[in-house]
Design an enzyme around this catalytic site. Sequence first.
Site, PDB file in Angstrom:
ATOM      1  CD  GLU A  52      17.160  17.029  21.371  1.00  0.00           C
ATOM      2  OE1 GLU A  52      16.120  16.406  21.637  1.00  0.00           O
ATOM      3  OE2 GLU A  52      17.619  17.933  22.115  1.00  0.00           O
ATOM      4  CD  GLU A  56      11.017  13.889  21.587  1.00  0.00           C
ATOM      5  OE1 GLU A  56      11.158  13.539  22.777  1.00  0.00           O
ATOM      6  OE2 GLU A  56      11.057  15.075  21.207  1.00  0.00           O
TER       7      GLU A  56
END
EC number: 3.2.1.4
Length: 429
Positions: free
Chosen positions: A215, A220
Amino acid sequence: MKSLSLILSALAVQVAVAQTPDKAKEQHPKLETYRCTKASGCKKQTNYIVADAGIHGIRQKNGAGCGDWGQKPNATACPDEASCAKNCILSGMDSNAYKNAGITTSGNKLRLQQLINNQLVSPRVYLLEENKKKYEMLHLTGTEFSFDVEMEKLPCGMNGALYLSEMPQDGGKSTSRNSKAGAYYGAGYCDAQCYVTPFINGVGNIKGQGVCCNELDIWEANSRATHIAPHPCSKPGLYGCTGDECGSSGICDKAGCGWNHNRINVTDFYGRGKQYKVDSTRKFTVTSQFVANKQGDLIELHRHYIQDNKVIESAVVNISGPPKINFINDKYCAATGANEYMRLGGTKQMGDAMSRGMVLAMSVWWSEGDFMAWLDQGVAGPCDATEGDPKNIVKVQPNPEVTFSNIRIGEIGSTSSVKAPAYPGPHRL
């Protein structure tokens, strides 16, 4: 960085990857993206968006569910993989269903809404190829990735995320005759947190395995703080873990090697208003450069921003310990205590997954578990202990949402007409 309690609240509306599609028509929203070279500029490409399979509506024929996030599938519906495929039905989503799930597109813009008519939807979507049958596999080692983003409606506690997951290109459809949904219906999700889900590769997860894969969190963020973090795993592709393999010292780096300007003591870099170098109340461009050496191995992750037609380079580390640089590399990660990252192969390992190909995922969510404290509280940002409580979020912003647009991929230095350093910051290769 994300705990199970965080994910449970964010994905309560997303049951899990489902099995056999019903006859309802699927109408994928179209999204224009761009592929760029220095010689020819950026050329438009047609892609489509698919909602995660769990958003499609998963049920047994009698209307009962097939399982919840964090658990094995329902034992009655899924005593074995074949029965699970037969008993669990996935509903296709038409254009209205996508809108009701908080997912809309227009040209090169993707809008994701946390609430629709005061109901939690918290969508997660993936990028499909033009044929809609497979995910678009992005190979970003040695390249540049840019997008525009509008963050104004994401206060403390929200997370508008854009990241890569080493999901199977076909959504796991080729792994088993019992895998029916595939990428067309948003199946095959995985990430470095290795959560147990009712389905793995679109097949009933009868053994209750954790669902793991590499990932890369490119973005974010909310309007108060941002976070970048590569999360390598020791296994390629989607892998079903058991026991200690799924833990914090297992096959995947759950914490990642993170970069947040607040954590490196540069608190005036990003935030709401003109007093910040990047004003999150107005649209801006995020450019990530994934620098490789002559052998093709990823060695550095660079980031700069563009706002008001001006390049804004990432700030240099302003705390003791890490090297005085403005990008991620193994020296930075080791100095910031990213021990699992280094144990699992560090930046090169992340780059190997990026070279194999990863799927672009985008989402918006909040956390009833810890109010997104890891992203924007304490040393991570200016938010207090309760601002990120969803009950308080809606008082500040009744309709949280994020818009990603103008996604551009190409060789380093090709995705923007605004001239920027090939490798931003004081360091030069």
